[in-house]
Design an enzyme around this catalytic site. Structure first.
Site, PDB file in Angstrom:
ATOM      1  N   LYS A  37       0.936  -1.088   0.583  1.00 60.18           N
ATOM      2  CA  LYS A  37      -0.104  -0.210  -0.182  1.00 60.18           C
ATOM      3  C   LYS A  37       0.736   1.192   0.291  1.00 60.18           C
ATOM      4  CE  LYS A  37      -2.077   1.637   3.701  1.00 60.18           C
ATOM      5  NZ  LYS A  37      -2.025   3.594   3.382  1.00 60.18           N
ATOM      6  N   ASP A  64      -3.058   4.370  -1.850  1.00 60.59           N
ATOM      7  CA  ASP A  64      -4.288   5.326  -1.178  1.00 60.59           C
ATOM      8  C   ASP A  64      -4.053   6.515  -1.278  1.00 60.59           C
ATOM      9  OD1 ASP A  64      -5.757   5.662   1.218  1.00 60.59           O
ATOM     10  OD2 ASP A  64      -4.336   4.334   2.341  1.00 60.59           O
ATOM     11  N   LEU A  65      -4.874   7.196  -2.093  1.00 58.17           N
ATOM     12  CA  LEU A  65      -4.547   8.599  -1.464  1.00 58.17           C
ATOM     13  C   LEU A  65      -6.194   9.298  -1.610  1.00 58.17           C
ATOM     14  CD1 LEU A  65      -2.165   9.386  -5.452  1.00 58.17           C
ATOM     15  CD2 LEU A  65      -1.447   9.317  -3.107  1.00 58.17           C
ATOM     16  N   HIS A  68     -10.719  13.011  -2.917  1.00 59.51           N
ATOM     17  CA  HIS A  68     -12.004  13.873  -3.135  1.00 59.51           C
ATOM     18  C   HIS A  68     -11.971  15.561  -3.184  1.00 59.51           C
ATOM     19  CE1 HIS A  68     -14.876  15.195   1.053  1.00 59.51           C
ATOM     20  NE2 HIS A  68     -15.231  15.352  -0.263  1.00 59.51           N
ATOM     21  N   ASP A  69     -13.408  15.496  -4.201  1.00 60.06           N
ATOM     22  CA  ASP A  69     -12.794  17.072  -5.247  1.00 60.06           C
ATOM     23  C   ASP A  69     -13.967  16.768  -5.713  1.00 60.06           C
ATOM     24  OD1 ASP A  69     -11.376  19.247  -6.388  1.00 60.06           O
ATOM     25  OD2 ASP A  69     -10.134  18.745  -5.619  1.00 60.06           O
ATOM     26  N   ILE A  70     -14.151  17.866  -6.685  1.00 59.69           N
ATOM     27  CA  ILE A  70     -15.101  17.139  -8.062  1.00 59.69           C
ATOM     28  C   ILE A  70     -15.484  16.374  -8.703  1.00 59.69           C
ATOM     29  CG2 ILE A  70     -15.250  20.530  -7.170  1.00 59.69           C
ATOM     30  CD1 ILE A  70     -14.411  20.393 -10.442  1.00 59.69           C
ATOM     31  N   PRO A  71     -16.601  15.853  -9.051  1.00 61.43           N
ATOM     32  CA  PRO A  71     -16.604  15.225 -10.060  1.00 61.43           C
ATOM     33  C   PRO A  71     -15.355  14.908 -11.265  1.00 61.43           C
ATOM     34  CG  PRO A  71     -18.101  14.863  -9.273  1.00 61.43           C
ATOM     35  CD  PRO A  71     -17.730  16.987  -8.705  1.00 61.43           C
ATOM     36  N   ASN A  72     -15.234  16.359 -11.637  1.00 60.52           N
ATOM     37  CA  ASN A  72     -14.348  15.900 -13.222  1.00 60.52           C
ATOM     38  C   ASN A  72     -12.981  16.169 -12.542  1.00 60.52           C
ATOM     39  OD1 ASN A  72     -14.427  16.390 -15.740  1.00 60.52           O
ATOM     40  ND2 ASN A  72     -12.707  18.656 -15.080  1.00 60.52           N
ATOM     41  N   THR A  73     -12.610  16.716 -11.730  1.00 62.86           N
ATOM     42  CA  THR A  73     -11.759  16.688 -11.141  1.00 62.86           C
ATOM     43  C   THR A  73     -11.317  15.321 -10.604  1.00 62.86           C
ATOM     44  OG1 THR A  73     -11.220  18.458 -10.585  1.00 62.86           O
ATOM     45  CG2 THR A  73      -9.364  17.020  -8.921  1.00 62.86           C
ATOM     46  N   GLN A 200      -4.467   4.998  16.021  1.00 65.30           N
ATOM     47  CA  GLN A 200      -5.748   4.451  15.513  1.00 65.30           C
ATOM     48  C   GLN A 200      -7.180   4.334  16.731  1.00 65.30           C
ATOM     49  OE1 GLN A 200      -6.585   3.708  12.643  1.00 65.30           O
ATOM     50  NE2 GLN A 200      -5.404   2.869  11.733  1.00 65.30           N
ATOM     51  N   GLY A 220       0.156  -1.276   8.864  1.00 64.54           N
ATOM     52  CA  GLY A 220       1.586  -0.274   9.137  1.00 64.54           C
ATOM     53  C   GLY A 220       2.443  -0.718  10.303  1.00 64.54           C
TER      54      GLY A 220
HETATM   55  O1  C5P Z   1       0.288   1.790  10.835  1.00 66.43           O
HETATM   56  P1  C5P Z   1      -0.722   1.761  11.080  1.00 66.43           P
HETATM   57  O2  C5P Z   1      -1.096  -0.415  10.568  1.00 66.43           O
HETATM   58  O3  C5P Z   1      -1.917   2.290  11.701  1.00 66.43           O
HETATM   59  O4  C5P Z   1      -1.149   1.923   9.298  1.00 66.43           O
HETATM   60  C1  C5P Z   1      -3.290   1.878   9.106  1.00 66.43           C
HETATM   61  C2  C5P Z   1      -2.408   2.534   7.511  1.00 66.43           C
HETATM   62  O5  C5P Z   1      -4.055   2.789   6.677  1.00 66.43           O
HETATM   63  C3  C5P Z   1      -1.966   4.600   6.806  1.00 66.43           C
HETATM   64  O6  C5P Z   1      -1.861   4.108   6.324  1.00 66.43           O
HETATM   65  C4  C5P Z   1      -3.272   4.512   7.423  1.00 66.43           C
HETATM   66  O7  C5P Z   1      -3.303   5.642   6.053  1.00 66.43           O
HETATM   67  C5  C5P Z   1      -4.540   3.827   6.270  1.00 66.43           C
HETATM   68  N1  C5P Z   1      -6.276   4.212   6.291  1.00 66.43           N
HETATM   69  C6  C5P Z   1      -6.511   4.150   7.884  1.00 66.43           C
HETATM   70  N2  C5P Z   1      -8.025   3.851   8.198  1.00 66.43           N
HETATM   71  C7  C5P Z   1      -8.542   4.168   7.177  1.00 66.43           C
HETATM   72  C8  C5P Z   1      -8.241   4.584   5.283  1.00 66.43           C
HETATM   73  C9  C5P Z   1      -6.690   4.512   5.752  1.00 66.43           C
HETATM   74  O8  C5P Z   1      -5.541   4.085   8.617  1.00 66.43           O
HETATM   75  N3  C5P Z   1     -10.012   5.050   7.048  1.00 66.43           N
END
Ligand code: C5P
Length: 244
Positions: A37, A64-65, A68-73, A200, A220
């Site tokens: 990811k 995982d970017l 979140h923007d206007i639909p065209n973008t 988290q 992560g």
């Molecule tokens: O280090 P950790 O296990 O907390 O990483 C979780 C990963 O999942 C991070 O890269 C974070 O950006 C991503 N993420 C999240 N929650 C979301 C969407 C993505 O923690 N709802």
């Protein structure tokens, strides 16, 4: 479930400040067929070249970017991402049905022009796994429980023609009930017993998440911040395998 098959459900979050740092981890995990990811920290410095490098090494890539923007973008962004050849990317469900449908349109237009491209899974973020009940109600301003908000977004995601959602493993059963078993769930907020929770909020262990029926778990820091990342990944895979 065999370890090989289980590894395909594990997404390792390469949250690193440089391609060199990410490569160190990738080398240590060599031979484990997990998803990689790439989030905003790494992408904003290492860019599309790093995604191509992962694909050349044979990895499945989740970009995982969280658009979140206007639909065209978003449509344009989805088109560019699809041309990169990723296996999964995401948008925010909070952008609404038209924005999510635009992501699908952008991807479809890229696929129509180049038959060699992979058709990516397009996933919507419901509520970040760092969001707790009071953040949802008091700061974001959405009333009701987190589960209600997540399921509402999941239904809109299905309506927009996307493939699934990012949510906490705590909400997987409710999402599958509302949207069907084939609607994918991608679940961060995974913390093996004894590991640091960090920022988290809505967490589960790898075994619990798999038992809840999630399709992919995102991990992560329990791997990347471990003194022995390979052992940490192997322990998570063992836990995932034995819980099935
Ligand atoms: O280090 P950790 O296990 O907390 O990483 C979780 C990963 O999942 C991070 O890269 C974070 O950006 C991503 N993420 C999240 N929650 C979301 C969407 C993505 O923690 N709802």
């Amino acid at each position: 479930m065999k370890v090989q098959h289980t590894a395909e459900k594990l997404m390792v979050a390469l949250d690193y400040p440089s391609a060199e740092d990410a490569r160190l981890l990738i080398n240590r995990l060599q031979g484990i067929p997990c998803y990689m990811k790439v989030g905003m920290q790494l992408y904003y410095t290492a860019g599309p070249d790093f995604v191509r490098e992962l694909k050349a090494k044979g990895y499945k890539v989740f970009l995982d970017l969280k658009m979140h923007d206007i639909p065209n973008t978003v449509k344009g962004g989805a088109n560019s991402i699809t041309r990169l050849g990723v296996d999964m990317f995401n948008v925010h469900a909070a952008g609404g049905v038209s924005m999510m449908a635009a992501a699908r349109e952008g991807a479809d237009e890229a696929l129509a022009k180049d038959a060699s491209l992979t058709s990516p899974l397009i996933i919507a973020v419901t509520q970040l796994t760092s969001t707790d009940q009071s953040t949802l109600n008091e700061e974001i301003g959405i009333p009701g429980t987190i589960e209600e908000a997540v399921v509402r977004y999941a239904k809109r995601t299905l309506q927009a023609g996307l493939d699934g959602v990012v949510a906490s493993p705590l909400e997987v059963e409710a999402i599958k009930m509302a949207c069907g078993p084939d609607f994918r769930t991608v679940t961060p907020g995974i913390r093996p017993t004894g590991s640091a929770v960090g920022d988290q909020s809505r967490i589960m262990t790898p075994a619990e998440a798999i038992r809840c029926g999630t399709d992919f778990i995102v991990v992560g820091r329990p791997i990347t911040a471990s003194p022995d990342p390979r052992r940490a990944a192997e322990q998570i895979l063992e836990e995932m395998t034995t819980s099935c």
